[in-house]
Design an enzyme around this catalytic site. Structure first.
Site, PDB file in Angstrom:
ATOM      1  N   PRO A 642       0.829  -1.211   0.000  1.00 20.89           N
ATOM      2  CG  PRO A 642      -0.733  -1.555   1.690  1.00 20.89           C
ATOM      3  CD  PRO A 642       0.578  -2.050   1.190  1.00 20.89           C
ATOM      4  CD  GLU A 643       0.659   4.256  -4.653  1.00 17.92           C
ATOM      5  OE1 GLU A 643       0.600   5.503  -4.615  1.00 17.92           O
ATOM      6  OE2 GLU A 643       0.346   3.590  -5.647  1.00 17.92           O
ATOM      7  N   GLY A 644       1.837   5.193   0.710  1.00 20.35           N
ATOM      8  CA  GLY A 644       1.644   6.197   1.742  1.00 20.35           C
ATOM      9  C   GLY A 644       1.535   5.663   3.156  1.00 20.35           C
ATOM     10  CE  LYS A 645      -2.608   1.606   3.587  1.00 16.82           C
ATOM     11  NZ  LYS A 645      -3.416   2.683   4.154  1.00 16.82           N
ATOM     12  CB  SER A 648       9.722   0.438   1.543  1.00 15.91           C
ATOM     13  OG  SER A 648      10.413   0.955   2.638  1.00 15.91           O
ATOM     14  CB  SER A 649       4.608   1.610  -1.664  1.00 16.67           C
ATOM     15  OG  SER A 649       4.706   3.021  -1.568  1.00 16.67           O
ATOM     16  CB  ALA A 651      12.032   0.696  -1.695  1.00 14.61           C
ATOM     17  CG  ASP A 694      12.949   2.563   2.612  1.00 10.69           C
ATOM     18  OD1 ASP A 694      13.278   2.271   3.784  1.00 10.69           O
ATOM     19  OD2 ASP A 694      12.265   3.560   2.332  1.00 10.69           O
TER      20      ASP A 694
END
Length: 993
Positions: A642-645, A648-649, A651, A694
């Site tokens: 998930p993005e923004g969590k 390291s989405s 990376a 990351d």
């Protein structure tokens, strides 16, 4: 009008007075307000409209003495740098100047005015302070909108820094005084409102038929007509005759008086009534807004749209537009360079199918009238301010984690469900399916590599199988087949090899932001991962998308290498689902372009900036390894990270992408070297000042082990097995994290400033010591002390300074903060190649420098404790180190309300068990990664009781904030351990004649 009856004021149903506040953001709000106001006036009521829009917007549709226009703007909306770009920081600053600084005088003036006109009801679209003014005047208020400014601005705060977040809180609190919300189709999440009534589309009525309009314009039915509806045009843009296909004309809205147009473009007057012109056209070209989308749907007009940057209303309207088969997305580059033909031709082949109501203005007016005379539509729920708490600053951020309790319409469907690809759920575990395994082996021949029993890889391969037979159903429930899926179906030549790679995200157990200061870090690769499929094709055999083919044909050079990328899950973060470019764009003569030019290339269209993470890997390989790409490249990116969590989405995408490119081109790159190359992508092409942990974890990690690495710059010192009695979880706070955000970058700058100052102090002390030592015999000199000062005078990494040396010599001499300009005058440079000092900004120095010094010590202690004897004391000590790290982040300014709340919940659970004399389950928690939101790491005993307590924390957080956290649980191998798959589709045998 309010009248007295038995000493009590009440409203007269025959003659009501409405005060209608209209936001200062564009004409779209004013045009829909017109329709509601018109219906109120038809019913015999007075309406006072508070607006900054030109009079003609209202008077062209309403000629009545009951309409009163008051020219006033009480908010600014989103400030646009140009027709397609919102300036986020300027928007917040302008709002502060318009609505925050003069707030007290605004409220006093509005309360007096509302009482002077004897308003029966205040209506807002969607001015926050109007609701508060109504409350202070003792008048009920209602909002009519499809979005609210707290939601829009929450994302801006993430980019601009938390010092602006009081704006979001104030807006939310203002909205909470509103009695209820009349919600329009295409709506965003709006948690500030207690009660909601949905109405149909609010659209302006037609005055003339299509035939009448065309006759007035002198345009026959045989001519294709597109209306260019941008409400302003991109700066420096000049329209050209060749932009339109033969036999087409274009009606231009918003052209300046001095703008010269080609003969096939027709300039419309500024007060032209656009609904009639829209209905007379064959398609519309413009940017998405409520006005354009609602009228395109109402009058069944195909809409060719270009994404607008940083305006979070857009994805919800776009989803609705595409669901009703009315939308075609044009990439900005093709808009500006005139490659319009394939998009216009695609648009007129659509069959728009919206059959819903378009009488929302009439319905809304009736509800407002009933409310004004005393009808109660509100429930007895808690006030908006009570329910909001953290939920507002979370902003609901376009992340749609399963479990969020926001009611959504049919057209608002998450990409995970449409693709059949899970991006994770709060409590789900990967299940291995024999059926999927059978499908993979039956449909693909695996020529190299091993699935390693990973069910997400099996699901990804199964998705590839389905691409070969994409069928767009005509059923309504499937009309909005994902564009990304259809684009992906044309990516690959199924007779050729496809290379598949996998790279996981990571949970920052210890180390975090101290990585850029050279700390030891401990990182765990998580279960969620990114998959990338890559195929090489000779340019003559590459299947190009229509707009890419049109662009190449326009150059007249024949087939050239092209990069085409499809990214699944694009709707989750409001980005374009596809990207394409000529690989020649990466070259300047015989050499690859500079990183700075590449950064500008990808930044020119923020909706496609995501491609920098993927395509940037190609440029880095060209520049750093001298690789040249002669073939076209097709890439499919599918990430479950998930993005923004803060896991390291980015990376995982970089590592999976570069691994796939390397595999497809026969490049042998070690996992460590690949991680360092991927860091260059993030630092120099994306422009995010992250450290390397990351990428190293994603590339070099192993399942159920912590990667131990000293970031000087990236020395792996081992893999630490997680003891069987210990378990780690990640709990997402819902607050969007970004290493490109202002807070992370400023703390990094502060740390490097501190290092520079420490070096200067050490140099001074060394000089003084040497000067004092003149004439002293060598035996009397403190050589050890001098050697330490020498080392500190040339300190490469803050983490090479021990805590006791820091406290003894430097802590009291560092300033708490320093203005950038003052630092530059004294030290000239802070020695960091990936951040730039803002001369006007004040940077915290002491906290930013102290954190990595102590964090490095904490990580070393944590690593040693992990291998010690299992005991409750061991777990307690490990947990205490996590807590200390968390509060050190907060001291740097990198905390957040949501992550603090989660850590508090862990502490409450821990102390509750201890207080009852029960065995402990959870022992510690900390914010992770770059901070300022994202995910917290929790350490606990590996037991069923611990898992139950994690779920209890999840539910308690949801009760407090309205947001159900995503739980990260489990581990998986890094990209190096996975390697790559080389697969080929098993095609059915050709029948013989």
């Amino acid at each position: 009008m309010r009248i007295e009856e038995n000493g009590v004021e009440c409203a007269s149903i025959k003659h009501l007075v409405f005060a209608y506040y209209v936001t200062g953001h564009g004409f779209g709000h004013a045009t829909r307000v017109v329709e509601v106001v018109r219906n109120l006036i038809v019913a015999g009521h007075d309406v006072h409209v508070v607006t900054g829009a030109p009079d003609f917007v209202f008077t062209s549709e309403i000629q009545s003495p009951r309409l009163f226009l008051r020219k006033l703007v009480l908010d600014c909306g989103a400030v646009q740098a140009d027709a397609l770009t919102v300036d986020r920081l300027a928007s917040l600053q302008k709002y502060s100047e318009t609505a925050v600084q003069p707030r007290n005088s605004i409220l006093a003036t509005e309360v007096e005015w509302l009482n002077s006109i004897k308003a029966d009801l205040v209506v807002s679209d969607v001015v926050p302070v109007a609701c508060r003014a109504a409350a202070e005047a003792g008048i009920r208020s209602v909002c009519v909108t499809n979005f609210s400014w707290d939601f829009i601005y929450a994302e801006y705060v993430m980019a601009a820094g938390y010092h602006h977040r009081s704006i979001v809180w104030q807006i939310a609190e203002d909205y909470s005084h509103c009695e209820f919300l009349i919600r329009l189709p295409g709506y965003c999440p709006m948690p500030a409102f207690r009660d909601v009534i949905d109405v149909p589309l609010v659209v302006r009525r037609l005055h003339k038929s299509r035939k009448e309009v065309r006759k007035e314009l002198g345009i026959g039915e045989d001519v294709k007509l597109v209306i260019l509806n941008f409400g302003g045009q991109p700066a420096g843009w000049k329209l050209k005759e060749e932009y339109l296909p033969s036999g087409w004309l274009c009606l231009v809205c918003g052209a300046s008086d001095t703008q010269e147009l080609p003969p096939n473009f027709i300039k419309l007057p500024k007060d032209a009534y656009t609904p009639d012109l829209i209905a007379a056209s064959d398609c519309m070209l413009g940017k998405i807004g409520y006005g354009t989308v609602s009228e395109a749907l109402a009058y069944k007009l195909p809409f060719v749209f270009v994404r607008r940057d940083y305006f979070n209303e857009e994805p919800f309207l776009r989803n609705m537009l595409e669901f009703y088969q009315s939308g075609v997305e044009m990439i900005r580059r093709d808009l500006l360079t005139g490659h319009w033909k394939p998009y216009l031709e695609r648009a007129i082949s659509l069959k728009p199918c919206y059959e819903g109501g378009i009488n929302g203005g009439e319905v809304a007016a009736h509800i407002l009238q009933e409310t004004a005379i005393g009808k109660n539509y509100a429930s007895d729920k808690l006030s908006g301010a009570r329910r909001l708490r953290d939920a507002i600053i979370l902003g609901y951020q376009l992340q749609r984690a399963p479990g969020r309790d926001v009611s959504i319409p049919e057209w608002y469907t998450s990409a995970e469900n449409e693709l059949g690809l899970s991006t994770g759920s709060p409590t789900c575990k990967m299940s291995e399916s024999n059926l999927i395994t059978d499908l993979c082996t039956e449909d693909f021949e695996i020529l190299h590599g091993d699935l390693q029993g990973l069910s997400d890889t099996m699901s990804f391969l199964n998705g590839l199988v389905e691409l070969d037979s994409v069928y767009v159903s005509e059923k309504n429930s499937e009309k909005r087949q994902m564009r990304e899926r259809k684009a992906a179906a044309g990516l690959f030549n199924w007779e050729e090899d496809i290379f598949v790679t996998r790279a996981p995200g990571r949970l920052d157990v210890m180390g975090g932001i101290a990585d850029y200061s050279g700390s030891l870090v401990l990182q765990m690769p998580i279960k969620e991962a990114c998959h990338v499929a890559v195929q090489r094709n000779h340019p003559s055999k590459h299947r190009l998308w229509k707009h890419a083919l049109a662009r190449q044909n326009a150059k007249g050079q024949g087939p050239m290498p092209v990069l085409q990328i499809v990214s699944y899950g694009s709707e989750l973060s409001n980005r374009g689902p596809t990207f394409d470019m000529d690989l020649a764009d990466f070259m300047e003569g015989e050499q690859p372009i500079s990183y700075e030019k590449a950064k500008k290339y990808f930044a020119q269209d923020p909706s496609q900036k995501w491609a920098a993470y993927v395509a940037g890997t190609i440029l880095v390989l060209m520049k750093e390894l001298g690789v040249r790409f002669e073939d076209s490249i097709s890439m499919l990116v599918s990430s479950a990270v998930p993005e923004g969590k803060g896991v390291s989405s980015s990376a995982s995408v970089e590592v999976a992408s570069m691994s796939a490119i390397a595999a497809a081109h026969g490049l042998s790159i070690s996992p460590r070297d690949l991680a360092l190359l991927c860091q260059k992508v993030e630092n120099h092409i994306v422009g995010a000042p992250c450290g390397v942990m990351d990428q190293m974890t994603s590339a070099c990690g192993e399942a159920n082990k912590l990667l131990a690495m000293v970031c000087q710059p990236a020395e792996i010192v081992g893999l630490v097995a997680i003891p069987s009695h210990i378990r780690f979880w990640g709990i997402d706070s819902g607050i969007r994290h970004s290493v490109g955000g202002a807070d992370y970058g400023s703390v990094r700058v502060g740390a490097f400033m501190g290092r520079k100052m420490i070096k200067a102090i050490a140099s001074t002390k060394l000089s003084q010591s040497l000067s004092t030592a003149n004439g002293v015999s060598p035996d009397e000199l403190d050589n050890d002390g001098l050697e330490l000062l020498e080392a500190e005078a040339s300190l490469d990494y803050l983490c090479n300074l021990t805590p006791h040396r820091y406290e003894a010599l430097y802590a009291k001499l560092l300033p708490e903060s320093m203005i950038g300009d003052t630092f530059m005058e004294k030290y000239s440079d802070h020695g960091d190649t990936v951040t730039v000092i803002d001369k006007n900004r004040t940077y915290a120095v002491t906290a930013a420098a102290k954190h990595p010094v102590y964090e490095n010590f904490r990580v070393k202690a944590f690593k040693a404790l992990l291998t010690s004897e299992s005991s409750d004391e061991q777990l307690t000590a490990l947990g205490e180190l996590l807590y200390q790290c968390h509060y050190s982040y907060s001291a740097c300014g990198l905390g957040s309300d949501g992550t603090d709340r989660l850590v508090e919940l862990v502490q409450e659970m821990q102390h509750c068990k201890l207080g009852k004399g029960e065995d402990g389950t959870l022992y510690g928690s900390k914010i992770t990664g770059g901070g300022s939101g994202g995910t917290v790491c929790v350490i606990g005993r590996n037991s069923l009781g611990s898992s139950q307590h994690i779920l209890e924390i999840q539910q308690r957080y949801k009760s407090a904030t309205g947001y159900l956290p995503f739980i990260f649980e489990g581990s998986s191998p890094g990209a190096g351990k996975f390697g790559h798959l080389r697969i080929r589709r098993r095609l059915p045998p050709k029948s013989s004649a």
